[in-house]
Scaffold this active site. Structure first.
Site, mmCIF file in Angstrom:
data_model
loop_
_atom_site.group_PDB
_atom_site.id
_atom_site.type_symbol
_atom_site.label_atom_id
_atom_site.label_comp_id
_atom_site.label_asym_id
_atom_site.label_seq_id
_atom_site.Cartn_x
_atom_site.Cartn_y
_atom_site.Cartn_z
ATOM 1 C CE LYS A 51 48.513 20.286 -2.179
ATOM 2 N NZ LYS A 51 48.970 21.676 -1.901
ATOM 3 N NE ARG A 150 47.375 28.709 -1.078
ATOM 4 C CZ ARG A 150 47.907 27.590 -1.580
ATOM 5 N NH1 ARG A 150 47.425 27.067 -2.684
ATOM 6 N NH2 ARG A 150 48.919 26.994 -0.994
ATOM 7 C CE1 TYR A 272 25.038 13.573 -25.946
ATOM 8 C CE2 TYR A 272 27.215 13.141 -25.040
ATOM 9 C CZ TYR A 272 25.850 12.905 -25.060
ATOM 10 O OH TYR A 272 25.304 12.004 -24.203
ATOM 11 C CG MET A 320 29.652 11.157 -17.724
ATOM 12 S SD MET A 320 28.066 10.734 -16.962
ATOM 13 C CE MET A 320 27.155 12.254 -17.177
HETATM 14 C C1 LIG Z 1 50.307 21.794 -2.465
HETATM 15 C C2 LIG Z 1 51.364 22.466 -1.679
HETATM 16 C C3 LIG Z 1 52.718 22.113 -1.828
HETATM 17 C C4 LIG Z 1 53.200 21.184 -2.912
HETATM 18 O O1 LIG Z 1 53.263 21.904 -4.111
HETATM 19 P P1 LIG Z 1 53.833 21.280 -5.462
HETATM 20 O O2 LIG Z 1 53.805 22.413 -6.402
HETATM 21 O O3 LIG Z 1 52.906 20.175 -5.840
HETATM 22 O O4 LIG Z 1 55.193 20.784 -5.187
HETATM 23 C C5 LIG Z 1 53.635 22.668 -0.955
HETATM 24 N N1 LIG Z 1 53.254 23.560 -0.016
HETATM 25 C C6 LIG Z 1 51.976 23.966 0.118
HETATM 26 C C7 LIG Z 1 51.639 24.977 1.148
HETATM 27 C C8 LIG Z 1 50.990 23.454 -0.709
HETATM 28 O O5 LIG Z 1 49.723 23.877 -0.595
#
Ligand SMILES: *Cc1c(COP(=O)(O)O)cnc(C)c1O
Length: 377
Positions: A51, A150, A272, A320
């Site tokens: 992802k 979640r 800054y 930035m």
């Molecule tokens: C992002 C995610 C993972 C991977 O998690 P890591 O801690 O990066 O290994 C696995 N399962 C779900 C459901 C996730 O959202």
């Protein structure tokens, strides 16, 4: 004649050619990390979580390598990511959408050959209806909430869903899954609590394979492996367990170009707000990356970069597009325009930088901007 921005040190400056710096991604280290995780969880399989553009590293390059290493399960968060990924991996690989089946996405999902992770009874019902109207069996994964609140089927929907699955012939469930909230902390009670809940669910949905472990979960022991582990950060060289030396190989290094050097007397304000004032005569270098490039503003007056092993503290606020560092520890003239300093590499891990910024490796990785020249090894 128009002057160029490149200073005398063109040998190194030429490497980034006007970019802010060079983000090097070691694809062979990525491949070895995959093999390493696979050997730890065998005979269970290892999926890849790709992802957010493979945690910022470039999903096409990353997925291609992992596919070549034999990975056949890929997880992304959104349907759009899945549709982009699908043609990059083998035809027999499966692409899963963690965030679930959103209303109106059913046809795009089936036409794209994407497998949704169903997170509620309602999502399952829509998938089943889609299967029915297409007059075919559709595959899916079921995710359960085991204590993170979640994503996933909530506990009170489980009995009805288990009942529905007994009679439904439209949807084939490939496996069930849940996600660990504290897997990077082996001592957390939450791990055992979630495992116990997952086992209760496995009994209610008997006969289905289990996917449970993220990166941290892989290192919690066999009990957490199920049939399919789902690491993300460990593939990319992040530490799977907090506070212990990471067993993974680093994948990312980041070198940023120097764009100006100067010598200032004691009492000079830097950056800054003038919040940093030099305590003694100092040599300063300004490097060409800032918070727009994913170096958090929380690194202001904290943390450092490195040059040939020498620590160069960040002074003043992160801007930035630039950061100023104190280079007094280096002999005068060492750094010139175009010299590259290490932000991530052999002297500074992702975790080191994340700690100084008050965040986690995930946020650093996924935030690394697109103004770096990306180089794949
Ligand atoms: C992002 C995610 C993972 C991977 O998690 P890591 O801690 O990066 O290994 C696995 N399962 C779900 C459901 C996730 O959202």
């Amino acid at each position: 004649m128009v002057s160029t921005m490149v200073g005398p040190d063109t040998s190194t400056g030429a490497e980034v050619q006007g970019a802010t710096g060079c983000l090097t991604i070691d694809l062979s280290a990525l491949g070895r990390n995959y093999t390493r995780l696979a050997s730890i969880v065998a005979p269970a399989r290892v999926a890849a979580v790709v992802k957010a553009n493979a945690y910022g590293l470039g999903v096409e390059r990353v997925a291609t390598i992992l596919d070549r290493k034999g990975c056949r399960h890929f997880f992304v968060a959104h349907l759009s990511e899945a549709l982009e990924l699908r043609p990059m991996v083998s035809g027999d690989a499966q692409v899963f959408v963690l965030n679930g089946l959103q209303p109106g996405c059913e046809i795009a999902c089936t036409e794209g050959g994407i497998i949704p992770v169903l997170n509620s009874m309602e999502q399952w019902r829509r998938w089943s209806t889609a299967a029915c109207s297409l007059n075919r069996i559709l595959t899916a994964v079921l995710q359960f909430d085991t204590g993170m609140s979640r994503l996933g089927v909530p506990p009170d929907e489980r009995p009805a869903l288990a009942q529905a699955l007994r009679t439904d012939r439209n949807v084939e469930i490939l496996f069930i899954m849940s996600h660990l909230a504290s897997a990077d902390e082996p001592d957390s009670d939450q791990n055992g609590e979630q495992l116990a809940e997952m086992r209760r669910i496995a009994a209610e949905f008997a006969g289905l394979d289990l996917s449970f472990a993220n990166s941290g979960g892989v290192f919690l022991g066999d009990g957490y492996h199920g049939a399919l582990a789902r690491p993300g950060i460990a593939l990319y060289g992040g530490a799977p367990t907090a506070g212990v030396l990471s067993p993974m190989e680093p994948v990312v290094s980041l070198d940023v170009a120097v764009v100006q050097v100067r010598t200032v007397p004691a009492g000079t304000k830097v950056g800054y707000g003038g919040v940093h004032v030099t305590q003694r005569d100092a040599r300063l270098a300004t490097i060409a990356a800032g918070y727009a490039d994913g170096l958090p503003r929380s690194l202001s007056d904290r943390g450092a970069v490195y040059y040939e092993g020498v620590r160069l503290p960040i002074v003043g606020r992160v801007s930035m597009d630039s950061i100023t560092v104190d280079v007094s520890a280096l002999p005068e003239g060492t750094l010139t325009l175009g010299s590259l300093v290490e932000v991530l590499g052999s002297n500074q891990t992702l975790e080191d930088l994340a700690r100084d910024a008050g965040t986690i490796s995930y946020e650093i990785l996924t935030g690394l901007g697109d103004r770096y020249q990306r180089r794949y090894r």
